[in-house]
Design a protein around this motif. Structure first.
Motif, mmCIF file in Angstrom:
data_model
loop_
_atom_site.group_PDB
_atom_site.id
_atom_site.type_symbol
_atom_site.label_atom_id
_atom_site.label_comp_id
_atom_site.label_asym_id
_atom_site.label_seq_id
_atom_site.Cartn_x
_atom_site.Cartn_y
_atom_site.Cartn_z
ATOM 1 N N GLN B 90 -11.445 -46.624 -38.232
ATOM 2 C CA GLN B 90 -11.936 -47.502 -37.165
ATOM 3 C C GLN B 90 -13.346 -48.020 -37.471
ATOM 4 O O GLN B 90 -13.720 -49.098 -37.024
ATOM 5 N N LYS B 91 -14.108 -47.249 -38.225
ATOM 6 C CA LYS B 91 -15.435 -47.733 -38.643
ATOM 7 C C LYS B 91 -15.312 -49.021 -39.450
ATOM 8 O O LYS B 91 -16.193 -49.864 -39.459
ATOM 9 N N TYR B 92 -14.195 -49.146 -40.151
ATOM 10 C CA TYR B 92 -13.931 -50.360 -40.935
ATOM 11 C C TYR B 92 -13.151 -51.391 -40.106
ATOM 12 O O TYR B 92 -12.654 -52.371 -40.649
ATOM 13 N N SER B 93 -13.008 -51.119 -38.813
ATOM 14 C CA SER B 93 -12.281 -52.005 -37.889
ATOM 15 C C SER B 93 -10.806 -52.167 -38.242
ATOM 16 O O SER B 93 -10.202 -53.208 -37.986
ATOM 17 N N LEU B 94 -10.220 -51.129 -38.832
ATOM 18 C CA LEU B 94 -8.765 -51.138 -38.980
ATOM 19 C C LEU B 94 -8.176 -50.558 -37.695
ATOM 20 O O LEU B 94 -8.826 -49.777 -37.006
ATOM 21 N N HIS B 95 -6.949 -50.973 -37.389
ATOM 22 C CA HIS B 95 -6.294 -50.480 -36.180
ATOM 23 C C HIS B 95 -5.568 -49.183 -36.527
ATOM 24 O O HIS B 95 -4.429 -49.199 -37.002
ATOM 25 N N ALA B 96 -6.253 -48.078 -36.308
ATOM 26 C CA ALA B 96 -5.693 -46.776 -36.675
ATOM 27 C C ALA B 96 -5.627 -45.874 -35.454
ATOM 28 O O ALA B 96 -6.526 -45.895 -34.607
ATOM 29 N N THR B 97 -4.566 -45.106 -35.394
ATOM 30 C CA THR B 97 -4.438 -44.121 -34.309
ATOM 31 C C THR B 97 -3.862 -42.827 -34.897
ATOM 32 O O THR B 97 -3.430 -42.811 -36.050
ATOM 33 N N MET B 98 -3.885 -41.783 -34.080
ATOM 34 C CA MET B 98 -3.196 -40.552 -34.487
ATOM 35 C C MET B 98 -2.117 -40.256 -33.459
ATOM 36 O O MET B 98 -2.303 -40.483 -32.263
ATOM 37 N N GLU B 99 -0.988 -39.805 -33.956
ATOM 38 C CA GLU B 99 0.141 -39.519 -33.080
ATOM 39 C C GLU B 99 0.699 -38.144 -33.419
ATOM 40 O O GLU B 99 0.719 -37.754 -34.588
ATOM 41 N N ARG B 100 1.153 -37.467 -32.387
ATOM 42 C CA ARG B 100 1.737 -36.142 -32.631
ATOM 43 C C ARG B 100 3.047 -36.314 -33.412
ATOM 44 O O ARG B 100 3.855 -37.185 -33.097
ATOM 45 N N ASP B 101 3.224 -35.495 -34.438
ATOM 46 C CA ASP B 101 4.441 -35.561 -35.240
ATOM 47 C C ASP B 101 5.516 -34.754 -34.532
ATOM 48 O O ASP B 101 5.508 -33.523 -34.578
ATOM 49 N N GLU B 102 6.423 -35.453 -33.874
ATOM 50 C CA GLU B 102 7.458 -34.746 -33.071
ATOM 51 C C GLU B 102 8.538 -34.167 -33.970
ATOM 52 O O GLU B 102 8.967 -34.811 -34.881
#
Lengths: 157, 102
Positions: B90-102
């Motif tokens: 996100q510091k590089y302004s990429l659209h990144a998230t974290m998701e729980r691995d179900e």
């Protein structure tokens, strides 16, 4: 803008006469991405999701404030730009260049978001008198970004 | 992208599987990068190389996945590490998230 000299700790760019002002104008737009845009998760299915999001928001706000300060110092450093007959020269370290890429992409992505996040190829349909400054910011930050990326690649060769 | 390793089974070893509760320390969180069509392909590749220390080829593979499929799972990590990577991206302004691995 052209990379004219690379040493281990420094990159030197030759700028056109108007490019210095354009770069300063573009960097002056930082930050552009709305803070609400940064989400830790899309699904929100994380433990303590709200608290973690709050921590991210705080950390982001601190980082942006620090970046603004650094940007001010970067642009006012007397050794940053030197005038030559062929135009201004811009000097920076590789780590400063890496940081500058982050700043420029904030301006680029933020401008795109302000334009309504258009799909690729659809941008021009939105161009009008009102949106022109945002287009300008998006395109100009992109131009500088590409030149700096090319410089990093040359450095690695 | 998640990397999995097959556990080695040696003679005389009894392999047991145990259900462990998911905690913040377990590698159970996916770091996902979503497509922002405004980002240059070279830029995204560069960021992946810097943040994860990947070779250009691997970074390009994930960049193309983002570009063509709309997202790419970059790594599977513990919660803390996943948070760290999301923040870096996100510091590089990429659209990144974290998701729980179900």
């Amino acid at each position: 803008m052209k990379l004219i000299r690379v040493t281990k700790g420094n990159l030197l760019f030759q700028l056109g006469k108007r490019e210095k002002n354009l770069l300063i104008q573009v960097l002056g737009l930082y930050p552009r991405i709305p803070p609400s845009n940064f989400r830790l998760s899309k699904t929100g299915q994380l433990p303590d999701a709200e608290a973690n999001q709050r921590l991210l928001d705080e950390s982001l706000a601190e980082q942006r404030a620090a970046n603004r300060k650094t940007l001010q110092a970067f642009l006012t450093d007397a050794r940053r730009f030197t005038d030559t007959e062929s135009g201004p020269r811009l000097s920076m370290s590789p780590s400063e260049l890496e940081w500058l890429l982050q700043i420029l992409n904030d301006v680029r992505v933020g401008s795109w978001i302000i334009l309504g996040s258009p799909e690729q190829g659809m941008e021009l349909k939105l161009l009008n008198e009102k949106t022109a400054p945002d287009f300008w910011a998006m395109e100009m930050s992109g131009q500088f970004q590409m030149r700096f990326l090319e410089a990093l690649e040359k450095r690695e060769v | 992208m998640a990397e999995t390793a097959t556990p080695e089974v040696t003679p005389g070893t009894i392999q047991t599987t145990e259900e462990k509760p998911k905690s913040g320390l377990e590698p159970g969180y996916l770091v996902v990068c979503w497509n922002y069509p405004v980002n240059f392909m070279d830029y995204v590749t560069h960021v992946f190389q810097v943040v994860f220390g990947w070779a250009r080829k691997k970074a390009e593979f994930h960049m193309l996945q983002v570009h063509e499929q709309g997202k790419s799972v970059l790594t599977r990590e513990s919660m803390e590490k996943a948070e760290h990577y999301v923040h870096q991206l996100q510091k590089y302004s990429l659209h990144a998230t974290m998701e729980r691995d179900e």
